[in-house]
Design a protein around this motif. Sequence first.
Motif, short mmCIF file in Angstrom:
data_model
loop_
_atom_site.label_atom_id
_atom_site.label_comp_id
_atom_site.label_asym_id
_atom_site.label_seq_id
_atom_site.Cartn_x
_atom_site.Cartn_y
_atom_site.Cartn_z
N HIS A 65 0.86 -1.19 0.00
CA HIS A 65 0.00 0.00 0.00
C HIS A 65 0.89 1.24 0.00
O HIS A 65 1.06 1.89 1.03
N HIS A 66 1.42 1.56 -1.17
CA HIS A 66 2.47 2.58 -1.24
C HIS A 66 1.91 4.01 -1.13
O HIS A 66 2.43 4.85 -0.41
N ARG A 67 0.81 4.26 -1.85
CA ARG A 67 0.31 5.66 -1.95
C ARG A 67 -0.73 5.93 -0.89
O ARG A 67 -1.81 5.34 -0.88
N LEU A 68 -0.40 6.85 0.02
CA LEU A 68 -1.30 7.14 1.14
C LEU A 68 -1.75 8.59 1.14
O LEU A 68 -1.03 9.48 0.65
N LEU A 69 -2.93 8.81 1.73
CA LEU A 69 -3.45 10.17 1.90
C LEU A 69 -3.62 10.42 3.39
O LEU A 69 -4.14 9.56 4.12
N ASP A 70 -3.17 11.60 3.86
CA ASP A 70 -3.41 12.02 5.25
C ASP A 70 -4.45 13.14 5.21
O ASP A 70 -4.15 14.26 4.79
N GLN A 112 -1.03 19.78 0.40
CA GLN A 112 -2.01 20.48 -0.42
C GLN A 112 -3.12 21.06 0.47
O GLN A 112 -3.67 20.34 1.32
N ALA A 113 -3.46 22.35 0.26
CA ALA A 113 -4.58 22.93 1.01
C ALA A 113 -5.87 22.45 0.36
O ALA A 113 -5.98 22.42 -0.87
N GLY A 114 -6.84 22.05 1.17
CA GLY A 114 -8.11 21.60 0.61
C GLY A 114 -9.04 21.09 1.68
O GLY A 114 -8.67 21.01 2.85
N ASP A 115 -10.24 20.77 1.23
CA ASP A 115 -11.29 20.28 2.14
C ASP A 115 -11.50 18.80 1.84
O ASP A 115 -11.77 18.42 0.69
N ILE A 116 -11.37 17.97 2.87
CA ILE A 116 -11.44 16.52 2.63
C ILE A 116 -12.83 16.04 2.22
O ILE A 116 -13.02 14.88 1.89
N ARG A 117 -13.82 16.95 2.25
CA ARG A 117 -15.15 16.56 1.78
C ARG A 117 -15.26 16.67 0.26
O ARG A 117 -16.22 16.21 -0.33
N ASN A 118 -14.28 17.33 -0.34
CA ASN A 118 -14.35 17.55 -1.78
C ASN A 118 -12.93 17.81 -2.30
O ASN A 118 -12.49 18.95 -2.39
N MET A 119 -12.23 16.73 -2.65
CA MET A 119 -10.82 16.87 -3.03
C MET A 119 -10.67 16.76 -4.55
O MET A 119 -11.56 16.26 -5.24
N ASN A 120 -9.52 17.22 -5.04
CA ASN A 120 -9.36 17.24 -6.50
C ASN A 120 -8.59 16.03 -7.05
O ASN A 120 -8.07 16.06 -8.15
N PHE A 121 -8.52 14.94 -6.29
CA PHE A 121 -7.82 13.73 -6.78
C PHE A 121 -8.79 12.90 -7.61
O PHE A 121 -9.98 12.81 -7.29
N PRO A 122 -8.28 12.24 -8.67
CA PRO A 122 -9.16 11.34 -9.43
C PRO A 122 -9.65 10.18 -8.56
O PRO A 122 -9.06 9.88 -7.52
N ASP A 123 -10.71 9.52 -8.99
CA ASP A 123 -11.22 8.34 -8.28
C ASP A 123 -10.09 7.31 -8.14
O ASP A 123 -9.22 7.21 -9.01
N GLU A 124 -10.13 6.53 -7.08
CA GLU A 124 -9.23 5.39 -6.87
C GLU A 124 -7.74 5.77 -6.96
O GLU A 124 -6.96 5.13 -7.64
N ARG A 151 -14.47 7.32 -2.49
CA ARG A 151 -14.20 7.67 -3.91
C ARG A 151 -12.69 7.62 -4.22
O ARG A 151 -12.29 7.07 -5.24
N VAL A 152 -11.86 8.19 -3.33
CA VAL A 152 -10.44 8.29 -3.67
C VAL A 152 -9.64 7.02 -3.37
O VAL A 152 -8.50 6.88 -3.80
N LEU A 153 -10.26 6.08 -2.63
CA LEU A 153 -9.55 4.82 -2.32
C LEU A 153 -9.67 3.83 -3.48
O LEU A 153 -10.72 3.73 -4.12
N LYS A 154 -8.58 3.09 -3.68
CA LYS A 154 -8.65 1.99 -4.65
C LYS A 154 -9.44 0.84 -4.03
O LYS A 154 -9.43 0.70 -2.79
N PRO A 155 -10.08 -0.02 -4.83
CA PRO A 155 -10.72 -1.20 -4.24
C PRO A 155 -9.69 -2.00 -3.45
O PRO A 155 -8.55 -2.18 -3.91
N GLY A 156 -10.06 -2.41 -2.26
CA GLY A 156 -9.11 -3.13 -1.39
C GLY A 156 -8.29 -2.18 -0.53
O GLY A 156 -7.55 -2.64 0.34
N GLY A 157 -8.42 -0.88 -0.78
CA GLY A 157 -7.65 0.10 0.01
C GLY A 157 -8.24 0.28 1.40
O GLY A 157 -9.43 0.03 1.62
N TYR A 158 -7.39 0.70 2.33
CA TYR A 158 -7.82 0.83 3.74
C TYR A 158 -8.09 2.28 4.12
O TYR A 158 -7.36 3.19 3.72
N LEU A 159 -9.12 2.45 4.95
CA LEU A 159 -9.33 3.73 5.63
C LEU A 159 -9.03 3.52 7.12
O LEU A 159 -9.57 2.60 7.75
N PHE A 160 -8.13 4.34 7.65
CA PHE A 160 -7.83 4.34 9.09
C PHE A 160 -8.27 5.69 9.62
O PHE A 160 -7.86 6.73 9.08
N MET A 161 -9.10 5.70 10.64
CA MET A 161 -9.56 7.00 11.13
C MET A 161 -9.82 6.96 12.64
O MET A 161 -10.08 5.90 13.20
#
Length: 272
Positions: A65-70, A112-124, A151-161
């Motif tokens: 799981h190389h690519r992560l988002l904080d 990157q400055a932004g709002d996690i409810r609406n980010m500019n990353f492509p799906d997955e 939306r931004v997670l790949k299938p099989g990707g993990y959310l830790f919160m």
Amino acid sequence: MRKDYISDTSIDDSESGFIERFWTDNWKNTGGVENRLNRYISSFDRFALKSEWRLLRKYISPTSHHRLLDGGCGTGEWCRHLNNQGYSVTGVDISRETIEKLQELFPDDAFQAGDIRNMNFPDESFDGYFSWGTFEHFEAGLQPCISEAYRVLKPGGYLFMTVPFDSFGLSFAQIFKTPSQTSARNSKRFYQWRLSRQELATELTLGGLDVVKLQPIHRRQTIVRMLHHGFGLDYNGRFARYTGLVLGSILPRGLCGHMLMAVARKPILDKS
Ligand SMILES: C[S@@+](CC[C@H](N)C(=O)[O-])C[C@H]1O[C@@H](n2cnc3c(N)ncnc32)[C@H](O)[C@@H]1O
């Protein structure tokens, strides 16, 4: 779900405006980006003690799981730490001033400055997404953050919160509070949601994610806070620290965990 309120006399800005102002001031008042980061550059590994890190590293590795988002990266400690562990982390935060400082200090990192409810990353886009103490700050609830995470997670990707935990101990203490202490007053505004295990599981499931684990964490901090708010003891004083350490390791998690950590996974859907 239980609401927590905070005193705020300038209640005329928007919810997002308040959150950005609150956290920008908080980071400045607690040492600023450089000082906060410097605390982590010391002889011992502070992350080794963190419950979030101990749980997260069981599920992912830089090869799987190389690519992560904080999401809500604050002063960037976690991004720096995980980049050093071999991951490639993008940190997003609503506090533009904090992000500008991080970009100036670490031009090669992805902040990157932004709002996690609406980010500019492509799906997955990401193999994993972690967010500590951020999804709970909007009165409309957690779903906008969870559906954007999906939306931004790949299938099989993990959310830790993590979110504030509505623990048994807190519910019990609430019985002894007067109504004026538990309800919103004019000078107070919504600050955060506090959730039970079942409520967080329901939120994640509604958002399409599979719940893998739910665990109350930060027992030591709960004890230290109680000693500070209830008896006026110094947060960093020896007595509070040692009592927190001892009681925090023996009392049940469901009684006094301060935060609730979830591990959830985006399902791999069979398209056939
Ligand atoms: C509790 S702090 C956590 C900071 C950091 N993750 C840590 O563990 O030290 C919450 C952070 O989330 C950010 N935040 C709150 N709402 C946000 C949103 N909608 N989008 C992006 N960041 C947000 C705040 O600016 C703040 O830096």
